[in-house]
Every structure is written in C-alpha cells, then in structure tokens.
Design a protein around this motif. Sequence first.
Motif, PDB file in Angstrom:
ATOM      1  N   ASP A 160       0.838  -1.079   0.067  1.00 17.09           N
ATOM      2  CA  ASP A 160       0.057  -0.018  -0.078  1.00 17.09           C
ATOM      3  C   ASP A 160       0.948   1.364  -0.152  1.00 17.09           C
ATOM      4  O   ASP A 160       0.478   2.442   0.284  1.00 17.09           O
ATOM      5  N   THR A 215       2.495   1.961  -4.987  1.00 13.48           N
ATOM      6  CA  THR A 215       1.578   0.946  -4.612  1.00 13.48           C
ATOM      7  C   THR A 215       1.477   0.034  -5.699  1.00 13.48           C
ATOM      8  O   THR A 215       1.614   0.484  -6.701  1.00 13.48           O
ATOM      9  N   ILE A 256      -5.345  -2.132  -1.643  1.00 12.30           N
ATOM     10  CA  ILE A 256      -4.567  -1.218  -2.121  1.00 12.30           C
ATOM     11  C   ILE A 256      -4.957  -0.342  -3.141  1.00 12.30           C
ATOM     12  O   ILE A 256      -4.812   0.973  -2.956  1.00 12.30           O
TER      13      ILE A 256
END
Length: 428
Positions: A200, A265, A311
């Motif tokens: 993330d 990410t 995410i």
Amino acid sequence: MKLLLVGGGGREHALAWKLRQDDPSLELIAAPGNPAIAELGRCEAVSATDIEGVCALAARERVDLVVVGPEAPLELGLVDRLRDLGIPAFGPTKAAAAIETSKRFAKELMLAAGVPTALAQTFTDASAAKAEVQRLGAPVVVKASGIAAGKGVIVASTLDEAEAAVDAMLIDNAFGAAGAEVLVEEFMTGEELSIFALTDGTHVLPMIAAQDHKRIGEGDTGPNTGGMGAYAPVSIAPPSLLAETVSRVFEPTLRAMREAGCPFTGLLYAGLMLTPTGIKVVEFNCRFGDPETEAILPLLDSSLLAPMLTIARGESLASAAPLRWKPLAAVTTVVAAAGYPGAVRSGEPIDLPDEQLNVTIFHAGTKRAADGTLQTAGGRVLAVTAVAPTLAQAQQDSARAAGKVAFAGRQLRRDIGWRELRRGAGAS
Ligand code: AMP
Ligand code: GLY
C-alpha cells in the motif's frame, strides 16, 4: 464486483484465473485479454497501451477495480488517469513506475537508502563511461537506463565487449532513448531470485520466492529470453530470507519512494542476487513478473483480490493477514515459438492436449483465427503450470504436458527447476 484487467499475456491469464477463484461471481472484463481469458470473462479490443481507450472502457462499464498487468501502460500513466477519474486502480503511478522504467532512478534511490545493490554510475558521455569500465575491469555490466525490451543489459566478460556496449548505446543509439543514459555497474555473482510484495506504499505482504529461467536452452545456455519457465518455492529463500528482504529491501525502498514524493503502491518485484556477501538487488519491476506469476499464484491459498482491492482503494494493509500458501511446489514450463527470442512468425495452428494432464495451461501469446482455430501470436505462446507435492513431480508433470502441446517449431525446456533439484531440495 466488476473488474477490468489490462493486458493479454500469461501473467494476465494467471491473474484472471486466480481472481475468479477468489470471487466466482466476479464480472471480468479484459483489455485486450486473450482467447483463454475470454473463457473467464469478456474481452474488449482495446490495447493495453491505449490509455484513453482503457479509461473510457473503465468509466463506461463502471468497474469497481482496474488491475494493470504490464509495465507499458503504467509507464504511460494509466493509473494516474484512472485515479483522476475516481476509479480504483491496482498499480503504481507513472512517477512510481520509474523504479522499473529508469534504472538510474532505481539505482540512485537504492544507493541513497542503503538498500544492498551493486555499485553503479550513470553516464551520457561515452568516453566517461569507458573510463569507468576501465577502472572497474572485466567482468563488468553495462545497462541502458530505460526499458529496452529485455535487451538493454550487457554482462560483459571483456573490456572490449563492455566498450562496444557503451558505443552501441551512447553513440550508435542502438536502444533509442532507453539507451541515452547508461549505467556502468559492478559484476555480481550468485543465484537469482524473484520476490514479489503487495504494498500500500508502506506495509508489505511478501509472496514466496520464485526462480525464473531466462536463457533459451536447457542448463541455462544460449541467449536471454523473457523467461522460459519458473518454479516456486525456492529452498534458498526460507522465511528468514523473505523477512530480511522485507526489512532490508522493500521497507527502505518504499520509505525512500514516499520521501521522494512518489509512493509506490501495487506489486513491487525485487530481482535479487544471493551473492557471497548477502542479498543484493539486481533490479526492481513495478508489476508482476512473467512467467513467475504463473508459478506463484497457483500456490496462493488466500485471496489476492482482497489485498488488491485494499491497495487500489488507497486503504491500509496494516491489519491485513499475511498471505497463506499451499505446502506444494509449482513448475511452469513456457512453450515458445520457432525463432524465439528472435523474430517469430505468428499464426501457426496450436494443438492442445485433450487428455487430463494435471496442469493449468496459461495462454501467453495466442489468438483465435476467424474460423475458430487457436493460433500462435507471439514469442512465448503458452505457460504450462503443474502443482505437486514435490518439485520433481511438478517438473515431470509440467514438462510432459508442455511436450504434448503441438505447433510448428515449438521450443521448450524440460529442466525448469534444475538448480533446486540439484540441491537435493524438492525431490522428496
Ligand atoms: P536486469 O534487466 O537488470 O534484471 O538484468 C538482466 C540480467 O542481467 C539479470 O537477470 C542478471 O542475470 C544480469 N545482471 C544484471 N546486473 C548484473 C550484475 N550487476 N552482475 C551480474 N549480472 C547482472
Ligand atoms: N520474469 C522477468 C520479468 O517479468 O521481468
């Protein structure tokens, strides 16, 4: 849930296959997909690099999630555009994709963040680059900074070869803009590993390691390819090595990306070398590897869709459970076209084995002709994955099934996983 998958190779087929298992009611659309993905969802004739076309499709279909497979649309800023439109997208922004698309950026970031990697310097001037080649001595590595279709890395065993590579890139423009900057890098020795992590931007969920087989020939001989096969797990990458990769590679790299203003990410791929002095990063990729994905995902027991969605929505993985793995081994054997890794002819009719062979056949470069025949459409045509209690069994099943795929000029390696078997691991 409605998901748009961007890409149409073996990696994307494996992603589609896994995501549909995670959510059997998933409504899958692919751009452009391939004949096998078409059996899992709907393929739309939109190229992965047609950024406006993909965005229009995602908006029109009101998808909940876009998953981007290849690096090219990431480099073109697809995720940035989707975010502007408010559409959750899995993958890094254009700026964060520089970790793959600019070797200079990646190297400077690693060296500044203390991530273990080979020392290297960047040059635009050929005589300065050659002076560095002379200073380091052979063997030495010369790399085009940009993406050069997997051909921009020259591991030179002599100074002449290294100087010729510098000239080809900086004077003869052999790689175009990708070779306008070159890195002259120390040579490293050791076995290579591919370790992927979902992230993330701060927290990571590492995957088990895989090993790619880049050379065309058995025993790792002949020219480099995009990858002729892969296996997982790898015994020289036990949990302690994965933990070390998280703390010494992924976490400091992600911190440096945040500090550079381009948090990463998506899926970060660390290509590592296990050198006599420990792990060192060879390269980063900003997306899943191919064919490693076709070996790794069939072993993933827990959901891929859940962390991908977290995410893509910009939420935190802090409380996500670690990924769970089947206690089995996987071998993927790539079936490639005649001439690969050089120029190949497309359109050869493919005969797939119709018996039950205990494998999953992922389509990497196939197309459906007007009359419905399956045909070759690229260098790597199929990726045949077997999962078994032992690596030896998985290798045997994978090679046997791949050997039953028939088309003119077919090439394959029957020794995927040989290093692991030589170590005596995975045999029982
Ligand atoms: P890359 O595209 O950076 O992954 O490089 C392609 C291949 O070249 C790697 O998989 C390695 O086998 C080899 N290579 C790259 N850098 C080095 C290095 N510094 N020393 C030895 N081999 C390297
Ligand atoms: N298997 C190497 C790559 O995906 O770049």
